[in-house]
Enzyme design. Structure first.
Site, short mmCIF file in Angstrom:
data_model
loop_
_atom_site.label_atom_id
_atom_site.label_comp_id
_atom_site.label_asym_id
_atom_site.label_seq_id
_atom_site.Cartn_x
_atom_site.Cartn_y
_atom_site.Cartn_z
CG ASP A 1 0.99 12.27 5.88
OD1 ASP A 1 2.07 12.09 6.47
OD2 ASP A 1 0.47 13.38 5.76
CB CYS B 1 6.13 11.49 1.50
SG CYS B 1 6.05 10.09 0.35
CG ASP B 2 1.84 13.89 2.50
OD1 ASP B 2 2.31 13.09 1.68
OD2 ASP B 2 0.63 14.04 2.68
CE LYS B 3 1.96 16.76 6.67
NZ LYS B 3 1.73 15.64 5.78
CB CYS C 1 -0.15 8.83 -3.16
SG CYS C 1 0.24 7.63 -1.87
CB SER D 1 -5.28 13.24 3.00
OG SER D 1 -4.67 12.80 1.80
#
Length: 556
Positions: free
Chosen positions: A81, A122-124, A194, A471
């Site tokens: 992202d 990570c995110d998704k 992150c 985010s």
């Protein structure tokens, strides 16, 4: 143990051709005879959170072999992202969640795996894989790649968000290019997701709460050897899940999702969890609605303030006892159902019985809580009939109630140009629309404009409202997921420059203060816009995706 699903693919004389192909992989008769365990690895050389996942996968496979299984690895895609932010690439981020779920389902069923180990980070990727696990209902376990360590520069702790805000500060003339370059080179010092309580770490931590990951899944750093040991244990544990026939539907129950929402509120997780938890629950056959989120937020104290809301990072949460300590604290308040089953083969109560908080400054108790209410808040009103979300924990006190004139933009790009060009003034309410699931399409994250607002010193005087999303690194009065979205005829599409928007976060109110007769005239004149993208995956996605208020799942 239930009969192995792989037998349908490898047993009997009629399956001789299939066994021949397994031999072509270099497998021995002994390996073919064992349970076949899919290892779903989202490794790639593009995403810092995934660059080390080959090593994690090898550790997982070692664990599977130690416990008598045969691991077979296959890939999953992953979008970074941070790299995709601020350009057309971000349109693909949320949409990739559905591809990840669909492709994992395809590989698992096409090759008759007996069980699965998912390696996201990570995110998704985390929610996409959790959706697949719920849909498939095979014995499954998760082990993430772990969080990045926080960066350091001149005794100041940094993370990716520091860099986004530094870009806004540079645009405002508050720092010079040398300082920007120094932050850029020190904000992200290691592999891993992150380092703050951004979406990836929020979802990895909540995977523990849902019962689908071992203790430490969300908090042990990517660079620690403990992460490899965790991966080996996950590989061994999936064989026990297979033996005991414990499946995601035994674990991801309504009670488990309620526990996850409570932990979410206590930590002040990313607003994206409001998209992902309902989507995962949908696959598990569990109903979650936005009103339930507010009900839980009202009774859950805010115990952790990790970046971007505070100065602590995931490594600090790990040192303070990790998610197990937080869950023990919440359980002690009587907020959790600790009878729920987990991938350990034991209940949450059994898992956390010896867990204690090791640092009360990182994990607070009810008496010392930052707030007696949770970190997220759902807002409703004529501007968001079906709801919108804000990370209440990351909003300055003076912005909890705000009324100001709208500055309207039909895309993120237009808004960023205006913000960095000095066109936004204290008191304004920036409105970014046609960035929702359908209108985007893909519901872009708005970290670039929110960080620019912070970096230019407007974070305590300017609000931002969008039918897109944010985010997990976003802070400030940033209100997203406005539903219905503009492209679906939502009221956000009728806002004009200068209209007064009234925000009351504690009261959960988001109102466009314009006379209904005026709105009726605007509604009659509104024209459905042409799709921004007419070919390829996103065009298909836009036709099938539902509202952000229902998790932006796809149907049909």
């Amino acid at each position: 143990m239930a009969e192995l699903k792989s037998k349908v693919m490898k047993d009997g004389y009629m399956r001789s051709p299939q066994r021949s192909l397994l031999y072509a992989l270099g497998l021995t008769p002994e390996e073919i005879d064992r349970p076949l365990i899919g290892v779903v690895n989202s490794f790639n050389e593009v995403v810092p959170g995934h660059m080390h996942l080959r090593q994690i996968a090898e550790a997982v496979k070692s664990g599977i072999r130690l416990a008598g299984g045969t691991p077979l690895e296959f890939p999953a895609i992953a979008v970074c992202d941070g790299i995709a932010m601020g350009h057309v690439g971000m349109k693909y981020s949320l949409a990739s969640r559905e591809l990840i779920a669909d492709s994992a389902e395809t590989m698992a069923l096409a090759h008759a795996f007996d069980a699965l180990v998912f390696i996201p980070n990570c995110d998704k990727v985390v929610p996409g894989m959790l959706m697949a696990a719920a849909r498939l209902d095979l014995p499954c376990i998760f082990v993430s790649g772990g969080p990045m360590l926080a960066g350091k520069l001149n005794c100041k702790v940094l993370d990716l968000n520091s860099n986004f805000e530094a870009s806004g500060a540079f645009a405002a003339g508050k720092i010079d290019r040398a300082e920007l370059d120094a932050i850029e080179q020190n904000a992200c010092p290691t592999c891993g997701s992150c380092s703050g309580m951004f979406t990836a770490n929020s979802m990895n931590c909540l995977t523990e709460v849902l019962g689908m990951g071992l203790a430490g899944n969300g908090t042990v750093a990517a660079v620690e050897s403990g992460r490899l040991r965790l991966a080996k244990h996950a590989g061994m544990q999936v064989m026990k899940l297979l033996e005991q026939d414990i499946r995601p539907h035994d674990i991801m129950t309504a009670a488990a999702f309620k526990n996850a929402l409570i932990a979410d509120m206590a930590m002040g997780c990313s607003t994206n969890t409001v998209l992902h938890l309902p989507a995962i629950a949908h696959e598990a056959g569990v109903a979650l609605d936005l009103d339930m989120i507010n009900e839980i937020s009202e009774i859950t104290p805010h115990l952790c303030k990790l970046a971007p809301a505070g100065e602590h990072h995931i490594e600090d949460l790990n040192s303070a006892g990790g998610m197990s300590a937080l869950l023990a604290e919440l359980a002690g308040m009587g907020l959790l159902d600790t009878s729920v089953m987990t991938v350990t083969g034991q209940t949450m109560a059994e898992n956390i019985k010896n867990s204690v908080v090791l640092d009360g400054s990182v994990i607070r108790n009810r008496e010392t809580a930052y707030s007696q209410k949770g970190g997220l808040k759902i807002l409703k009103g004529n501007l968001a009939v079906d709801g919108a979300v804000v990370k209440r924990a990351a909003v300055a006190p003076e912005m909890m109630v705000h009324s100001g004139p709208a500055r309207v933009f039909d895309s993120e790009d237009e808004a960023v140009e205006a913000i960095t060009g000095g066109q936004i003034k204290a008191g304004d309410v920036v409105v970014i629309r046609y960035e929702g699931p359908k209108g985007g399409p893909g519901m872009r994250e708005m970290l670039t404009p929110t960080s620019a607002i912070q970096g230019m010193g407007l974070g305590e005087s300017v609000a931002l409202i969008t039918d897109g999303r944010f985010s997990g690194a976003t802070r400030g009065a940033a209100i997203g997921h406005v539903s219905p979205e503009a492209a679906e005829g939502g009221l956000i599409g009728l806002v004009q420059d200068g209209d007064i928007i009234e925000i009351d976060i504690n009261a959960g109110s988001l109102v466009l203060a314009v006379d209904e007769a005026v709105l009726a005239e605007r509604r009659a004149a509104w024209v459905q816009p042409e799709p921004k993208i007419k070919t390829g995956y996103l065009a298909k996605y836009a036709k099938r995706v539902t509202s952000a208020s229902t998790g932006a799942v796809t149907i049909g």
